[in-house]
Design an enzyme around this catalytic site. Structure first.
Site: not given
Ligand code: AR6
Length: 172
Positions: A10-11, A24, A32-34, A118, A120, A122
Site C-alpha cells: 500500500d503506497i 484526476n 483507488g490510490v487517490d 491509469s 485501475g 482509468y
Molecule cells: N497503493 C498502491 N497502489 C494502489 C493503491 C494503494 N493504496 N490503491 C490502488 N492501487 P487507480 P487510475 C493501484 O484506480 O487508474 C481515482 O478515482 C491500483 O490497483 O487508483 O489512474 C482518481 O481520483 C492500480 O494498479 O488510478 C481518478 O479519478 C493503480 O493503483 C481515477 O481513479 C492505479 O489505479 C484514476 O484512475
C-alpha cells in the site's frame, strides 16, 4: 540512473520522500490510490490541493502537495489519461512519470514511490501501463536516487517484473 525497486505494498505506508498519486483533473480526491492517499494523509492534502490547484491540473501534468500524516513529506499528484473514456495517447501517460520526476527534482526528493498510473479505474491495459512506467522513469535524467513501484497485488508485481525483464532493466 536511479535504482528501481518493485514491491507489493500500500503506497501510503512507504517511507519515501514523495509518493505519487494517480489523481484526476479536478484534484479534489477520488477512489483507488487517490482515495487511499487522502485518507492516510488527512485533510491537509485536500486543503493544499484547493489552495495550489484552484483550476485542477491538465492530463499528463503533475504537481505537489504536503504528504500530511503519511511517512512521506510530499505527494506528487499526476493526472493519467482515462483510457476507458478514449484517452489512449500513450505520450500523456509517459508525461505523468516525466513530470513527476521533474517535480521531484524541484523538491530535492531522493526517494519516490509510484503507483501504476491509469491501470485501475482509468482502464489502461496493465502490461502496457507497467511498461510505460518502467521505460519512462529509467530513461530520465534525474537526481532521484531510488524509484519504488508500489504494486497493489501479486499479479501487478509479476507484470512489472516481466516488463522490466523485457526492457533489460535491473530491478530489486
Ligand atoms: N497503493 C498502491 N497502489 C494502489 C493503491 C494503494 N493504496 N490503491 C490502488 N492501487 P487507480 P487510475 C493501484 O484506480 O487508474 C481515482 O478515482 C491500483 O490497483 O487508483 O489512474 C482518481 O481520483 C492500480 O494498479 O488510478 C481518478 O479519478 C493503480 O493503483 C481515477 O481513479 C492505479 O489505479 C484514476 O484512475
Amino acid at each position: 540512473m536511479a535504482q528501481i525497486e518493485i514491491v507489493r505494498a500500500d503506497i501510503t505506508t512507504l517511507d519515501v520522500d514523495a509518493v505519487v498519486n494517480a489523481a484526476n483533473n479536478r484534484m479534489r480526491g477520488g477512489g483507488g490510490v487517490d482515495g487511499a492517499i487522502h485518507r492516510a494523509g488527512g485533510p491537509e492534502i485536500l486543503e493544499d490541493c484547493i489552495k495550489r490547484f484552484p483550476d485542477g491540473l491538465a492530463t499528463g501534468d503533475a504537481g505537489w502537495t504536503t504528504g500530511g500524516k503519511m511517512p512521506s513529506t510530499w505527494v506528487i499528484h499526476a493526472v493519467g489519461p482515462n483510457y476507458s473514456a478514449g484517452q489512449t495517447d500513450r505520450s500523456l501517460l509517459a508525461s505523468c512519470y516525466r513530470r513527476s520526476l521533474e517535480v521531484a527534482d524541484e523538491l530535492g526528493v531522493k526517494s519516490i514511490a509510484f503507483p501504476i498510473i491509469s491501470a485501475g479505474v482509468y482502464g489502461w491495459p496493465v502490461e502496457d501501463a507497467a511498461a510505460a512506467a518502467l521505460e519512462t522513469t529509467s530513461a530520465q535524467e534525474t537526481d532521484v536516487e531510488k524509484i519504488v513501484f508500489a504494486a497493489f497485488s501479486d499479479d501487478m508485481v509479476n507484470v512489472l517484473r516481466s516488463e522490466a525483464e523485457k526492457l533489460g532493466l535491473t530491478v530489486e
